[in-house]
Design an enzyme around this catalytic site. Structure first.
Site, short mmCIF file in Angstrom:
data_model
loop_
_atom_site.label_atom_id
_atom_site.label_comp_id
_atom_site.label_asym_id
_atom_site.label_seq_id
_atom_site.Cartn_x
_atom_site.Cartn_y
_atom_site.Cartn_z
N GLY A 5 19.61 -10.84 1.37
CA GLY A 5 18.95 -10.52 2.36
C GLY A 5 19.02 -8.96 2.89
N GLY A 7 18.22 -6.95 -0.05
CA GLY A 7 17.87 -5.89 -1.33
C GLY A 7 16.48 -5.12 -0.84
N GLY A 10 14.28 -8.75 0.85
CA GLY A 10 15.31 -9.22 1.75
C GLY A 10 15.37 -8.32 2.81
N TYR A 132 18.09 -12.39 -18.60
CA TYR A 132 17.02 -12.80 -17.37
C TYR A 132 16.27 -13.49 -17.44
CZ TYR A 132 14.50 -11.32 -12.88
OH TYR A 132 13.39 -10.75 -11.89
N PRO A 159 6.41 -12.98 -8.62
CA PRO A 159 6.05 -11.89 -7.68
C PRO A 159 5.93 -11.06 -10.14
CG PRO A 159 8.20 -12.32 -7.35
CD PRO A 159 7.97 -13.03 -8.24
N THR A 160 4.63 -10.30 -9.59
CA THR A 160 5.05 -9.12 -10.38
C THR A 160 6.49 -8.04 -10.22
OG1 THR A 160 2.99 -8.36 -9.35
CG2 THR A 160 2.92 -9.44 -11.37
N HIS A 175 13.96 -0.24 -11.36
CA HIS A 175 13.58 -0.58 -12.02
C HIS A 175 12.31 1.27 -11.67
CE1 HIS A 175 14.02 -4.63 -11.22
NE2 HIS A 175 13.49 -5.06 -11.48
N ARG A 204 1.14 -2.41 -15.88
CA ARG A 204 1.56 -3.08 -15.27
C ARG A 204 0.58 -3.78 -14.26
NH1 ARG A 204 4.74 -3.57 -19.00
NH2 ARG A 204 6.81 -3.68 -19.76
P1 NAP Z 1 17.94 -5.91 -4.75
O1 NAP Z 1 17.24 -5.31 -3.96
O2 NAP Z 1 18.33 -5.31 -6.18
O3 NAP Z 1 18.84 -6.71 -4.11
C1 NAP Z 1 19.66 -7.70 -4.81
C2 NAP Z 1 20.08 -8.31 -3.65
O4 NAP Z 1 20.94 -9.93 -3.75
C3 NAP Z 1 21.04 -7.34 -2.41
O5 NAP Z 1 20.81 -8.30 -1.59
C4 NAP Z 1 22.68 -8.59 -2.86
O6 NAP Z 1 23.99 -8.24 -2.12
C5 NAP Z 1 21.90 -9.68 -3.10
N1 NAP Z 1 23.32 -9.89 -5.37
C6 NAP Z 1 23.34 -9.80 -6.25
N2 NAP Z 1 24.27 -10.45 -6.91
C7 NAP Z 1 24.67 -10.76 -5.82
C8 NAP Z 1 25.67 -11.97 -5.53
N3 NAP Z 1 26.56 -12.39 -6.67
N4 NAP Z 1 26.87 -12.98 -4.31
C9 NAP Z 1 26.01 -12.70 -3.56
N5 NAP Z 1 24.49 -11.52 -3.42
C10 NAP Z 1 24.34 -10.70 -4.54
O7 NAP Z 1 16.88 -6.84 -5.73
P2 NAP Z 1 14.98 -7.63 -5.10
O8 NAP Z 1 14.54 -6.52 -5.72
O9 NAP Z 1 15.19 -7.40 -3.69
O10 NAP Z 1 14.95 -8.65 -5.59
C11 NAP Z 1 15.16 -9.61 -5.27
C12 NAP Z 1 14.90 -11.70 -6.10
O11 NAP Z 1 12.92 -11.10 -6.29
C13 NAP Z 1 15.41 -11.34 -7.28
O12 NAP Z 1 15.52 -12.27 -7.50
C14 NAP Z 1 14.70 -10.43 -8.60
O13 NAP Z 1 15.51 -11.40 -9.68
C15 NAP Z 1 12.75 -11.34 -8.25
N6 NAP Z 1 12.33 -10.06 -8.11
C16 NAP Z 1 12.11 -8.70 -8.67
C17 NAP Z 1 11.73 -7.64 -8.71
C18 NAP Z 1 11.66 -6.45 -8.60
O14 NAP Z 1 10.17 -5.68 -9.18
N7 NAP Z 1 12.66 -5.71 -8.14
C19 NAP Z 1 9.86 -8.13 -9.61
C20 NAP Z 1 10.51 -9.79 -9.61
C21 NAP Z 1 11.01 -10.61 -9.13
P3 NAP Z 1 24.80 -5.88 -2.20
O15 NAP Z 1 23.54 -5.74 -1.59
O16 NAP Z 1 25.38 -6.72 -1.34
O17 NAP Z 1 24.61 -6.18 -3.52
P1 GDP Z 2 9.79 -3.90 -16.22
O1 GDP Z 2 8.31 -4.27 -16.36
O2 GDP Z 2 10.48 -5.61 -16.21
O3 GDP Z 2 9.60 -3.67 -17.96
O4 GDP Z 2 10.75 -3.03 -15.80
P2 GDP Z 2 10.46 -1.49 -15.33
O5 GDP Z 2 10.09 -1.28 -14.01
O6 GDP Z 2 12.35 -0.95 -15.39
O7 GDP Z 2 9.46 -0.59 -16.08
C1 GDP Z 2 9.55 -0.35 -17.67
C2 GDP Z 2 8.58 0.82 -17.98
O8 GDP Z 2 8.03 1.89 -17.54
C3 GDP Z 2 8.49 0.23 -19.10
O9 GDP Z 2 6.99 0.72 -20.04
C4 GDP Z 2 9.58 1.94 -19.06
O10 GDP Z 2 9.09 2.74 -20.49
C5 GDP Z 2 8.73 2.96 -18.33
N1 GDP Z 2 8.98 3.59 -17.35
C6 GDP Z 2 9.23 5.43 -17.71
N2 GDP Z 2 9.85 6.15 -16.66
C7 GDP Z 2 10.98 5.25 -16.77
C8 GDP Z 2 12.23 5.01 -16.13
O11 GDP Z 2 12.76 5.76 -15.08
N3 GDP Z 2 12.86 3.11 -15.36
C9 GDP Z 2 12.32 2.51 -15.52
N4 GDP Z 2 12.69 1.16 -15.54
N5 GDP Z 2 11.20 2.39 -16.53
C10 GDP Z 2 11.10 3.62 -17.15
#
Ligand code: NAP
Ligand code: GDP
Length: 317
Positions: A5, A7, A10, A132, A159-160, A175, A204
């Site tokens: 919650g 992140g 959250g 993952y 989600p994307t 990311h 993307r």
């Molecule tokens: P995030 O910002 O990295 O946050 C992760 C959260 O999970 C934080 O609250 C963290 O707590 C908690 N956490 C991690 N490891 C834990 C553990 N071992 N025990 C308890 N809590 C733990 O992640 P997010 O980007 O919001 O992602 C949320 C969801 O969306 C995830 O399931 C991810 O796979 C999915 N998702 C993300 C993306 C993206 O682009 N970010 C894309 C598609 C799907 P702390 O802050 O205390 O460490």
């Molecule tokens: P993905 O969508 O799961 O591949 O995750 P990312 O958010 O890491 O996006 C990756 C894409 O962005 C790839 O094509 C990388 O080559 C490009 N990219 C360019 N600059 C960066 C950077 O600073 N960080 C990351 N993570 N990716 C980058």
């Protein structure tokens, strides 16, 4: 109860729920400080304490392309363990609804486009994030198994790529959008050119965290299929990474001033999966009128938040 919650997603859910001001619902947002969800005893203690009726499970080991390539085993183990513990407790405690979070990067690499919800298991994911991806794919299997054996109302959203406030802005492991905002900010300070990793050609779809939060809250309240649902902007809103880089540079230039960033591409770095174009037809059948925040507007909100919180230590980096 929202796991993860604190992140990116959250925090957005909290912002949307706080703005609703609904006093009939009590929401709890967990961080890793409440317990390590990889540990079954810690998860049981959390369920004892909060007795949740509904759970949004966001907590995960999450990272960008470069973190996924380096730590495949940890991405697999942490996610499988967390998910298994959450499913088991939700079932044991009679939780009425569980919504977990998959991602479009778990889809098959070699496939036809656009991808839809029926294609998750139709071939191996891209090798760069297989730890993952396989762990997350199992969530879809778990949803169906818990429904067929126990009648549980468990589901998942897909989600994307997500971005917004409270993201992880680490320079290497994040990311692409938060990584580029942080690197672009440093480049402006140091007067260096703004190096984008890879060719900039991969495509993307990005969703703003607040839009995703609204859609996940709708899923919790109103979506009752065990099969997952893609939460994404349309196929027409897919953008090359180069456009993302120019949008980051434009927003940093507008908000900081000074010499405009010069964008360059480091083709010695990985591109990852070329594209993973998803269609949002299922979502559009349910919510034909949902309005997504325009990409540049969401980018500007995110950049402003980063700049406002950077010096105070409020940025995860
Ligand atoms: P995030 O910002 O990295 O946050 C992760 C959260 O999970 C934080 O609250 C963290 O707590 C908690 N956490 C991690 N490891 C834990 C553990 N071992 N025990 C308890 N809590 C733990 O992640 P997010 O980007 O919001 O992602 C949320 C969801 O969306 C995830 O399931 C991810 O796979 C999915 N998702 C993300 C993306 C993206 O682009 N970010 C894309 C598609 C799907 P702390 O802050 O205390 O460490
Ligand atoms: P993905 O969508 O799961 O591949 O995750 P990312 O958010 O890491 O996006 C990756 C894409 O962005 C790839 O094509 C990388 O080559 C490009 N990219 C360019 N600059 C960066 C950077 O600073 N960080 C990351 N993570 N990716 C980058």
């Amino acid at each position: 109860m929202v796991t993860g919650g604190t992140g990116l997603v959250g925090s957005a859910i909290k912002e949307v729920i706080d703005a609703e001001g609904n006093s009939e619902e009590k929401w709890v947002y967990l961080s890793s400080k409440d317990g390590n969800l990889c540990d079954p005893a810690a998860v049981a203690a959390i369920f004892d304490k909060y007795q949740p009726t509904h759970v949004i499970h966001l907590a995960a080991k999450v990272g960008g392309l470069f973190a996924n390539m380096k730590h495949k085993v940890q991405f697999w183990r942490d996610n499988v363990n967390m998910n298994d513990n959450i499913f088991q407790e939700c079932h044991k405690r009679g939780v009425q609804k569980l919504v977990s979070c998959l991602s479009t990067c778990i889809f098959p690499d070699k496939t036809t486009f656009p991808i839809d919800e029926t294609m998750i298991h139709d071939g191996p994911p891209h090798f760069s994030n297989e730890g993952y991806a396989y762990a997350k794919r199992m969530v879809d299997v778990q949803n169906r198994m818990y429904k067929s054996q126990y009648g549980c109302n468990f589901t998942a959203v897909i989600p994307t790529n997500i971005f917004g406030k409270h993201d992880n802005f680490h320079l290497e492991d994040s990311h692409v959008i938060p990584g580029l905002i942080h690197r672009g900010f440093n480049c402006k300070k140091e007067g260096k050119s703004f190096d984008i990793w890879g060719s900039g050609k991969p495509l993307r779809q990005f969703i703003f965290s607040i839009d995703l939060a609204k859609l996940m809250i709708w899923t919790l309240r109103s979506y009752d299929e065990a099969d997952p649902i893609i939460l994404s902007v349309g196929e027409e809103d897919e953008v090359p990474i180069s456009d993302v880089a120019y949008a980051v540079a434009k927003s940093l230039d507008a908000n900081i001033g000074g010499t405009p960033l010069e964008v360059t591409f480091d083709t010695s770095k990985a591109d990852g999966q070329f594209k993973k174009t998803a269609n949002n037809h299922k979502l559009r059948k349910y919510l034909p009128d949902f309005k997504f925040t325009p990409f540049e507007e969401a980018m500007d909100i995110t950049v402003k938040w980063f700049l406002e919180n950077y010096e105070t230590g409020g940025v995860r980096k």
